[in-house]
Scaffold this active site. Structure first.
Site, PDB file in Angstrom:
ATOM      1  N   CYS A 119     157.325  98.893  67.915  1.00 42.61           N
ATOM      2  CA  CYS A 119     158.469  98.195  68.485  1.00 42.61           C
ATOM      3  C   CYS A 119     159.457  99.230  68.995  1.00 42.61           C
ATOM      4  CB  CYS A 119     159.134  97.302  67.441  1.00 42.61           C
ATOM      5  SG  CYS A 119     160.120  96.007  68.228  1.00 42.61           S
ATOM      6  N   CYS A 121     162.943  98.653  68.788  1.00 42.32           N
ATOM      7  CA  CYS A 121     164.314  98.439  68.305  1.00 42.32           C
ATOM      8  C   CYS A 121     164.880  99.630  67.521  1.00 42.32           C
ATOM      9  CB  CYS A 121     164.424  97.141  67.516  1.00 42.32           C
ATOM     10  SG  CYS A 121     163.190  96.923  66.238  1.00 42.32           S
ATOM     11  N   CYS A 129     164.336  94.947  70.979  1.00 38.49           N
ATOM     12  CA  CYS A 129     162.943  95.336  70.795  1.00 38.49           C
ATOM     13  C   CYS A 129     162.254  95.734  72.101  1.00 38.49           C
ATOM     14  CB  CYS A 129     162.179  94.209  70.111  1.00 38.49           C
ATOM     15  SG  CYS A 129     162.854  93.803  68.480  1.00 38.49           S
ATOM     16  N   LYS A 196     156.344  85.540  64.171  1.00 35.33           N
ATOM     17  CA  LYS A 196     157.545  86.238  63.702  1.00 35.33           C
ATOM     18  C   LYS A 196     158.773  85.440  64.118  1.00 35.33           C
ATOM     19  CE  LYS A 196     160.094  90.561  64.015  1.00 35.33           C
ATOM     20  NZ  LYS A 196     160.058  91.942  64.492  1.00 35.33           N
ATOM     21  N   LYS A 252     155.846  85.907  59.336  1.00 40.24           N
ATOM     22  CA  LYS A 252     156.993  86.676  58.865  1.00 40.24           C
ATOM     23  C   LYS A 252     158.286  85.981  59.241  1.00 40.24           C
ATOM     24  CE  LYS A 252     159.090  91.060  60.006  1.00 40.24           C
ATOM     25  NZ  LYS A 252     159.733  91.450  61.208  1.00 40.24           N
ATOM     26  N   SER A 278     162.381  92.180  54.045  1.00 43.29           N
ATOM     27  CA  SER A 278     163.405  92.906  53.294  1.00 43.29           C
ATOM     28  C   SER A 278     164.410  91.988  52.602  1.00 43.29           C
ATOM     29  CB  SER A 278     164.132  93.878  54.227  1.00 43.29           C
ATOM     30  OG  SER A 278     164.732  93.191  55.311  1.00 43.29           O
ATOM     31  N   TYR A 317     157.441  95.007  49.692  1.00 39.22           N
ATOM     32  CA  TYR A 317     158.129  96.224  49.259  1.00 39.22           C
ATOM     33  C   TYR A 317     157.876  96.508  47.790  1.00 39.22           C
ATOM     34  CZ  TYR A 317     160.291  95.951  53.798  1.00 39.22           C
ATOM     35  OH  TYR A 317     160.475  95.902  55.157  1.00 39.22           O
TER      36      TYR A 317
HETATM   37  C1  PBG Z   1     160.996  95.444  64.226  1.00 35.18           C
HETATM   38  C2  PBG Z   1     160.787  94.849  62.879  1.00 35.18           C
HETATM   39  C3  PBG Z   1     161.670  94.133  62.074  1.00 35.18           C
HETATM   40  C4  PBG Z   1     161.001  93.909  60.882  1.00 35.18           C
HETATM   41  C5  PBG Z   1     159.720  94.429  61.006  1.00 35.18           C
HETATM   42  N1  PBG Z   1     159.594  95.004  62.250  1.00 35.18           N
HETATM   43  C6  PBG Z   1     163.086  93.746  62.286  1.00 35.18           C
HETATM   44  C7  PBG Z   1     163.485  92.845  63.352  1.00 35.18           C
HETATM   45  O1  PBG Z   1     162.666  92.240  64.060  1.00 35.18           O
HETATM   46  O2  PBG Z   1     164.690  92.734  63.535  1.00 35.18           O
HETATM   47  C8  PBG Z   1     161.580  93.227  59.682  1.00 35.18           C
HETATM   48  C9  PBG Z   1     160.983  93.643  58.370  1.00 35.18           C
HETATM   49  C10 PBG Z   1     161.806  93.319  57.176  1.00 35.18           C
HETATM   50  O3  PBG Z   1     162.910  92.747  57.243  1.00 35.18           O
HETATM   51  O4  PBG Z   1     161.349  93.673  56.078  1.00 35.18           O
HETATM   52  N2  PBG Z   1     160.911  94.547  65.267  1.00 35.18           N
HETATM   53 ZN    ZN Z   2     161.859  95.296  67.119  1.00 41.83          ZN
END
Ligand code: PBG
Ligand code: ZN
Length: 331
Positions: A119, A121, A129, A196, A252, A278, A317
């Protein structure tokens, strides 16, 4: 007067841990866990992450030691998040990520399976992203996909076992698969962040990666991540990713979307990975820190839910504890 009795119908099977174990319908194994790993360029010491006790952002030189420690605890599958030292508008430099992959695979070879989050970001000044238009209010699909393809090829060339695109652009799985195959990387797995959702629960992650969206005219990711109100979109775009060549489909966040995992399980025979993200991890840790629940049992309960709903792979995690916690858990 005679005391009334009520026949035991369901409690007999619940009565002993023996019968609870015998009647279990789902099973957990640490072998199906993936541990996320953060590594940031330019650091000399590891740093902790706000809200994620037990998780660290590793310095480049200390990443291998962290992997070794995880291997000693039975975990040999990883999802790497490289964080470059500097953010840019364009002309992204993926050499830090490639170097990490190369060094790690040189050291551990096939003893580990290394997936890398794909990604932009963590690379962009605005935290989105992909590539934005000049007004910074729209994310440009066609301009972003070729950058992701270049990144994927660099990671594959460095030895990554799996590319995990998390950007949510349309057409990226097909484009990446095609480019990988063309350059002889047809054995590199694609684990698509297929379902996602646009979620609050990525907060601690974004804090750790300095990747929260911060373009004044575009402060959220709703134009590319899936709406929590539209589960059909998650199924449709997952099946689209499957058709474009994704080998593993990810859902996710995980715990809030077990309905989506179950629907996807019915719609596809591809392996499904559930990413307990997370914020979900942090919520358990915060309650545990207050003594309001038991940490290991709470994680295991979530993992059981993910298994029940149809996920085979769990990204957590707390994966480093999976082998031990599963071995000693009381049913
Ligand atoms: C990047 C990405 C994210 C996560 C995994 N890859 C963050 C987002 O999309 O803002 C989140 C993982 C997590 O919160 O543990 N695109
Ligand atoms: Zn991203």
């Amino acid at each position: 007067m005679e005391k009334e009795t009520y026949p035991l119908t369901h409690r007999r099977i619940r009565a002993q841990s023996h019968t609870r174990e015998l009647s279990a319908e789902v099973h957990l194994s640490h072998r199906q866990f993936i541990l996320p790993l953060f590594a940031e360029e330019g650091m000399t010491a590891n740093r902790s992450i706000n809200g994620l006790p037990g998780v660290e952002v590793y310095a480049e030189s200390l990443l291998r030691a962290a992997i070794e420690e995880a291997m000693n605890k039975g975990i040999n599958k990883f999802l790497l998040f490289p964080i470059p030292a500097a953010k840019r508008e364009g002309n992204f430099d993926f050499s830090f990520a490639a170097r990490l992959v190369q060094v790690v695979k040189q050291r551990f070879g096939d003893a580990i399976w290394l997936a890398v989050d794909l990604c932009l970001c963590s690379y962009t000044t605005h935290g989105h992203c992909g590539v934005l238009n000049t007004h910074e209010d729209r994310l440009l699909n066609h301009e972003t996909v070729p950058v992701l393809v270049r990144y994927a090829l660099e990671l594959a060339d460095a030895g990554a076992d799996c590319i995990a695109p998390s950007d949510m652009m349309d057409g990226r799985i097909g484009a990446i698969r095609k480019a990988l195959n063309k350059d002889g990387f047809d054995e590199v797995v694609i684990m698509s962040y297929a379902a996602k959702f646009s979620s609050q629960w990525y907060g601690p992650f974004r804090d750790a990666c300095h990747s929260a969206p911060q373009a004044a005219a575009l402060m959220h990711r709703k134009s590319y991540q899936i709406s929590p109100f539209h589960p059909g979109d998650a199924i449709a775009s997952s099946l689209r990713d499957e058709a474009e060549g994704a080998d593993i489909l990810m859902v996710k966040p995980a715990g809030l979307y077990t309905d989506v995992i179950a629907s996807l399980r019915a719609a596809s025979r591809k392996p499904i990975a559930a990413y307990h993200v997370s914020g979900e991890y942090a919520a358990i840790e915060a309650l545990a820190a207050q003594g309001l629940l038991e940490r290991a049992a709470a994680h295991i309960e979530v993992w059981a839910a993910l298994r029940r709903s149809g996920a085979g792979i769990i990204i957590s995690y707390a994966a480093i504890h999976a082998q031990h916690w599963i071995a000693v858990m009381e049913m």
